[in-house]
Design a protein around this motif. Structure first.
Motif, short mmCIF file in Angstrom:
data_model
loop_
_atom_site.label_atom_id
_atom_site.label_comp_id
_atom_site.label_asym_id
_atom_site.label_seq_id
_atom_site.Cartn_x
_atom_site.Cartn_y
_atom_site.Cartn_z
N ALA A 1 -42.13 -51.75 48.09
CA ALA A 1 -42.62 -50.79 49.08
C ALA A 1 -42.12 -49.38 48.81
CB ALA A 1 -42.17 -51.24 50.47
N MET A 2 -41.08 -49.24 47.97
CA MET A 2 -40.53 -47.92 47.67
C MET A 2 -41.28 -47.21 46.55
SD MET A 2 -36.43 -48.55 47.90
CE MET A 2 -35.67 -49.28 49.35
N ILE A 3 -42.20 -47.90 45.89
CA ILE A 3 -42.91 -47.28 44.77
C ILE A 3 -43.65 -46.02 45.22
CG2 ILE A 3 -44.83 -47.59 43.14
CD1 ILE A 3 -43.94 -50.45 42.74
N GLY A 4 -44.34 -46.10 46.36
CA GLY A 4 -45.06 -44.94 46.86
C GLY A 4 -44.14 -43.77 47.15
N CYS A 5 -42.97 -44.06 47.74
CA CYS A 5 -42.00 -43.00 48.02
C CYS A 5 -41.50 -42.35 46.74
CB CYS A 5 -40.82 -43.56 48.80
SG CYS A 5 -41.23 -44.22 50.43
N ALA A 6 -41.27 -43.17 45.70
CA ALA A 6 -40.78 -42.65 44.43
C ALA A 6 -41.85 -41.83 43.72
CB ALA A 6 -40.31 -43.79 43.54
N VAL A 7 -43.12 -42.18 43.89
CA VAL A 7 -44.20 -41.38 43.31
C VAL A 7 -44.24 -40.01 43.99
CG1 VAL A 7 -46.71 -41.15 43.09
CG2 VAL A 7 -45.60 -43.33 42.58
N ASP A 8 -44.08 -40.00 45.31
CA ASP A 8 -44.11 -38.74 46.05
C ASP A 8 -42.88 -37.89 45.78
OD1 ASP A 8 -46.49 -39.54 47.21
OD2 ASP A 8 -45.53 -40.35 49.02
N THR A 9 -41.70 -38.52 45.65
CA THR A 9 -40.45 -37.80 45.43
C THR A 9 -39.65 -38.49 44.33
OG1 THR A 9 -40.42 -37.26 47.79
CG2 THR A 9 -38.41 -36.80 46.54
N PRO A 10 -39.96 -38.21 43.06
CA PRO A 10 -39.26 -38.90 41.96
C PRO A 10 -37.96 -38.24 41.53
CG PRO A 10 -41.01 -37.57 41.06
CD PRO A 10 -41.06 -37.38 42.56
N THR A 11 -37.63 -37.08 42.10
CA THR A 11 -36.39 -36.39 41.70
C THR A 11 -35.52 -36.14 42.91
OG1 THR A 11 -37.44 -34.20 41.90
CG2 THR A 11 -37.49 -35.25 39.73
N PHE A 12 -34.18 -36.21 42.68
CA PHE A 12 -33.21 -36.03 43.76
C PHE A 12 -32.09 -35.11 43.26
CE2 PHE A 12 -34.92 -40.33 43.90
CZ PHE A 12 -35.49 -40.37 45.16
N THR A 13 -31.77 -34.11 44.04
CA THR A 13 -30.58 -33.31 43.79
C THR A 13 -29.51 -33.81 44.74
OG1 THR A 13 -31.96 -31.42 43.17
CG2 THR A 13 -29.65 -30.97 43.63
N ASP A 14 -28.80 -34.83 44.31
CA ASP A 14 -27.85 -35.52 45.17
C ASP A 14 -26.57 -35.77 44.37
OD1 ASP A 14 -27.53 -37.16 47.82
OD2 ASP A 14 -26.83 -38.49 46.23
N PRO A 15 -25.51 -35.01 44.63
CA PRO A 15 -24.27 -35.15 43.84
C PRO A 15 -23.68 -36.56 43.88
CG PRO A 15 -24.23 -33.12 45.13
CD PRO A 15 -25.41 -33.90 45.61
N LEU A 16 -23.75 -37.23 45.03
CA LEU A 16 -23.17 -38.58 45.13
C LEU A 16 -23.92 -39.55 44.22
CD1 LEU A 16 -21.30 -40.70 46.34
CD2 LEU A 16 -22.88 -40.89 48.29
N LEU A 17 -25.24 -39.53 44.26
CA LEU A 17 -26.03 -40.40 43.40
C LEU A 17 -25.77 -40.09 41.93
CD1 LEU A 17 -28.23 -42.54 42.92
CD2 LEU A 17 -29.93 -40.71 43.18
N HIS A 18 -25.74 -38.82 41.58
CA HIS A 18 -25.51 -38.43 40.18
C HIS A 18 -24.15 -38.91 39.71
CE1 HIS A 18 -25.13 -35.71 36.67
NE2 HIS A 18 -26.44 -35.79 36.64
N ARG A 19 -23.13 -38.77 40.56
CA ARG A 19 -21.78 -39.22 40.17
C ARG A 19 -21.73 -40.73 40.00
NH1 ARG A 19 -19.29 -37.32 44.13
NH2 ARG A 19 -18.79 -39.16 45.40
N ARG A 20 -22.39 -41.47 40.90
CA ARG A 20 -22.40 -42.93 40.78
C ARG A 20 -23.10 -43.39 39.51
NH1 ARG A 20 -23.65 -45.01 47.03
NH2 ARG A 20 -21.56 -44.56 47.83
N ILE A 21 -24.16 -42.71 39.11
CA ILE A 21 -24.87 -43.07 37.89
C ILE A 21 -24.00 -42.78 36.67
CG2 ILE A 21 -26.87 -42.53 36.43
CD1 ILE A 21 -28.41 -41.98 39.05
N ARG A 22 -23.33 -41.64 36.66
CA ARG A 22 -22.43 -41.33 35.53
C ARG A 22 -21.32 -42.37 35.43
NH1 ARG A 22 -21.97 -36.32 37.94
NH2 ARG A 22 -19.70 -36.58 38.01
N GLN A 23 -20.74 -42.76 36.56
CA GLN A 23 -19.69 -43.77 36.56
C GLN A 23 -20.20 -45.10 36.04
OE1 GLN A 23 -18.69 -43.46 40.71
NE2 GLN A 23 -16.92 -42.14 40.35
#
Length: 272
Positions: free
Chosen positions: A101-123
């Motif tokens: 169900a999140m596919i549509g949301c990701a198509v509409d907004t595929p990019t995020f400027t979110d420091p917490l998410l970015h840090r978790r991905i790097r970790q």
């Protein structure tokens, strides 16, 4: 696997972490991705340069602390936005990691400027570079997915409840499986809990995530064995570490010294 010239390089591997289909690191200058689609979620960060891509006939860009999430089955392309090229790190996630169900949301907004998410991905990427830390990688993946879900659905994470009873049951389970270990999936199944809620409950109750607690217990078990004269490679096997380098890395991180130096200290002079 590592391949490529000094300018264009790739490394791809399949970690032993449920939910991650592939890890892909690349440095490209001239390569242009044609329109294509995947069967899985594509989670992308850029360490250097800028990537430009089209998704559902809309242009997007990824640079710096921006995170891009490309949904499965939706065509996209990609190329460097400058002549200097780009360096990227990608996680290909099993389609079941996020709701369809999140596919549509990701198509509409595929990019995020979110420091917490970015840090978790790097970790998570840093953890995936070391074999033997699969519990930590699975825990970090669960937190990445949790943050993605919040961003896509607009959830308020502050409303989540504490669960000290669950945290203590997980600690008892880890204590009973310190040497052989336990996967996040198995722990969640045995305790009838969502994996991400399990991690959050444990961290809130004990001030550290489950994987960090497990490693600290293994280091504690290693200490008397090292002082008794057991070789470090045998200590690693006896206490649940993947291998001797895995033991050395975590032992030094926690105690500030290597297993060898620690073992030799038994015969050293008394400190003033």
């Amino acid at each position: 696997m590592v391949a490529g010239s000094s300018v264009e390089q790739i490394r791809a591997w399949q970690p032993r972490v449920p939910g991650i289909v592939e890890v892909f690191h690349a440095r490209f200058v001239g390569h242009v991705y044609p329109m294509h689609a995947h069967d899985f979620w594509t989670l992308l960060i850029v360490d250097d340069g800028v990537i430009r891509y089209n998704l559902d006939r809309h242009e997007h860009g990824v640079l710096g602390s921006v995170v891009s999430l490309l949904p499965p089955h939706v065509p996209h392309n990609g190329q460097a936005a400058t002549a200097q090229g780009f360096r990227k790190r990608v996680l290909y996630l099993d389609s079941a990691q996020l709701s369809e169900a999140m596919i549509g949301c990701a198509v509409d907004t595929p990019t995020f400027t979110d420091p917490l998410l970015h840090r978790r991905i790097r970790q998570l990427h840093a953890t995936l570079a070391h074999p033997g830390d699969e519990l930590e990688a699975a825990s970090r993946l669960a937190l990445v997915n949790d943050r993605l879900g919040d961003l896509l659905r607009g959830n308020d994470p502050s409303s989540r409840r504490r669960d000290p009873g669950l945290a203590h049951r997980l600690r008892e389970l880890i204590d009973s499986r310190t040497t052989e270990g336990i996967s996040l999936t198995e722990a969640a199944a045995r305790l009838h809990a969502d994996p991400t809620h399990l991690i959050r409950a444990f961290s809130r109750e004990f001030g550290m995530p489950p994987h960090q607690y497990l490693i600290s217990r293994r280091v504690d078990r290693a200490r008397p064995l090292l002082l008794s004269g057991m070789p470090a490679r045998d200590v690693a096997a006896a206490t649940g570490f993947h291998d001797q380098p895995h033991l050395i890395r975590h032992f030094k991180r926690i105690l500030g010294t290597t297993p060898g130096q620690y073992a030799r200290s038994a015969d050293g002079p008394t400190l003033d």
